[in-house]
Scaffold this motif. Structure first.
Motif, PDB file in Angstrom:
ATOM      1  N   LEU A   1      -4.119   5.796   4.319  1.00 51.03           N
ATOM      2  CA  LEU A   1      -4.164   4.413   4.787  1.00 51.03           C
ATOM      3  C   LEU A   1      -4.949   3.531   3.812  1.00 51.03           C
ATOM      4  N   LEU A   2      -6.040   4.059   3.292  1.00 45.26           N
ATOM      5  CA  LEU A   2      -6.818   3.294   2.312  1.00 45.26           C
ATOM      6  C   LEU A   2      -5.991   3.013   1.058  1.00 45.26           C
ATOM      7  N   ALA A   3      -5.281   4.025   0.587  1.00 48.87           N
ATOM      8  CA  ALA A   3      -4.445   3.841  -0.605  1.00 48.87           C
ATOM      9  C   ALA A   3      -3.329   2.837  -0.333  1.00 48.87           C
ATOM     10  N   LYS A   4      -2.776   2.899   0.857  1.00 51.25           N
ATOM     11  CA  LYS A   4      -1.711   1.960   1.219  1.00 51.25           C
ATOM     12  C   LYS A   4      -2.250   0.540   1.282  1.00 51.25           C
ATOM     13  N   SER A   5      -3.468   0.387   1.806  1.00 53.95           N
ATOM     14  CA  SER A   5      -4.098  -0.927   1.877  1.00 53.95           C
ATOM     15  C   SER A   5      -4.346  -1.493   0.486  1.00 53.95           C
ATOM     16  N   GLU A   6      -4.832  -0.653  -0.415  1.00 55.90           N
ATOM     17  CA  GLU A   6      -5.101  -1.120  -1.776  1.00 55.90           C
ATOM     18  C   GLU A   6      -3.805  -1.512  -2.486  1.00 55.90           C
ATOM     19  N   ALA A   7      -2.758  -0.744  -2.264  1.00 59.60           N
ATOM     20  CA  ALA A   7      -1.470  -1.069  -2.869  1.00 59.60           C
ATOM     21  C   ALA A   7      -0.922  -2.385  -2.321  1.00 59.60           C
ATOM     22  N   PHE A   8      -1.145  -2.594  -1.023  1.00 56.49           N
ATOM     23  CA  PHE A   8      -0.692  -3.842  -0.402  1.00 56.49           C
ATOM     24  C   PHE A   8      -1.435  -5.036  -0.988  1.00 56.49           C
ATOM     25  N   ARG A   9      -2.748  -4.889  -1.172  1.00 56.07           N
ATOM     26  CA  ARG A   9      -3.552  -5.981  -1.745  1.00 56.07           C
ATOM     27  C   ARG A   9      -3.107  -6.297  -3.169  1.00 56.07           C
ATOM     28  N   ASP A  10      -2.843  -5.246  -3.930  1.00 56.74           N
ATOM     29  CA  ASP A  10      -2.425  -5.458  -5.319  1.00 56.74           C
ATOM     30  C   ASP A  10      -1.068  -6.146  -5.389  1.00 56.74           C
ATOM     31  N   ALA A  11      -0.174  -5.795  -4.457  1.00 49.14           N
ATOM     32  CA  ALA A  11       1.173  -6.355  -4.476  1.00 49.14           C
ATOM     33  C   ALA A  11       1.241  -7.740  -3.848  1.00 49.14           C
ATOM     34  N   ASN A  12       0.236  -8.074  -3.010  1.00 49.94           N
ATOM     35  CA  ASN A  12       0.260  -9.354  -2.290  1.00 49.94           C
ATOM     36  C   ASN A  12      -1.115 -10.020  -2.377  1.00 49.94           C
TER      37      ASN A  12
END
Length: 246
Positions: free
Chosen positions: A99-110
């Motif tokens: 979940l943390l990795a998914k959150s970081e990827a989301f922040r980077d993409a958006n």
């Protein structure tokens, strides 16, 4: 395999949301040969969810719970299921890390969206599942589900629920099969036939009326292929049938 569906949500009980999840799950499970024996909708209330989870687990081979997963205060399903099964919750670190990795990827993409809205999901809480559970995680949504002691906990958002169900769909295989006939004969005119067919064959026959422009359905359900075919042949001799509507 007898299955119960427990759908959670105040919005369903209020009529604000249509319970399409129950209909979709019932069809998917029945198609795979299991039998849905009970469908119940309950509010976002911890004690109610826990009570019915416990009761259904005692009465059925499997229970599918949908709704009430996430990070808002009314998302109490996972805690309630754990309590209903008398299990503590444990932190699944790999789920939290995902979940943390998914959150970081989301922040980077958006970056613009991430800066406008504070992303405050409690990842440790979301990754705390009933002890001994098998986590269910998909790319379709954020909230993890789980399978534990014959209970399957899935999200309430339809697309997320469907994606997660696919992870466990094969576990609902059963011996039940079905055939459907279509007839223009009114249900009220088939009373004697429906009574006799139930006495004659080791199958279940359901009659489902439709609107005036659509044929009625006669659904034959059983575990023996030959018995189903014998039932179908018997019905065709006594009830007018028509092709399946397009």
């Amino acid at each position: 395999m007898d299955v119960a569906l427990l759908t959670v949500g105040d919005e369903i009980l209020a009529g604000d949301t249509t319970n399409t999840n129950a209909a979709w799950l019932a069809n998917e499970i029945t198609t795979r040969g299991a039998i849905v024996r009970r469908i119940l909708t309950v509010p976002d209330d911890h004690d109610t969810i826990a009570r019915w989870t416990r009761r259904f687990r005692e009465e059925y081979d499997a229970v599918v719970v949908t709704g009430g997963l996430g990070g808002t205060p009314d998302d109490v399903t996972m805690v309630a299921v754990a309590d209903g099964l008398s299990r503590e919750r444990e932190l699944f670190e790999d789920v939290r890390d995902g979940l943390l990795a998914k959150s970081e990827a989301f922040r980077d993409a958006n970056p613009d969206l991430a800066s406008e809205y504070e992303f405050d999901m409690d990842f440790e809480d979301s990754a705390s599942l009933p002890s001994g559970a098998r986590p269910l995680v998909t790319d379709a949504g954020w909230a993890p589900g789980c399978a534990v002691d014959g209970v399957y906990v899935l999200p309430g958002i339809p697309d997320e629920m469907k994606a997660m169900f696919e992870l466990v769909a094969d576990e609902f295989d059963g011996d039940t099969d079905s055939r459907t006939l279509y007839t223009p004969t009114p249900e009220g005119a088939m009373g004697d036939v429906l009574t006799e067919v139930r006495e004659e064959f080791d199958t279940e026959v359901g009659s489902y009326p439709a609107d005036p422009d659509t044929p009625n359905r006669l659904k034959v359900v059983g575990e023996d292929e030959r018995e189903i075919e014998r039932t179908i042949a018997w019905l065709r001799e006594r009830v007018e049938t028509v092709p399946e509507p397009e």
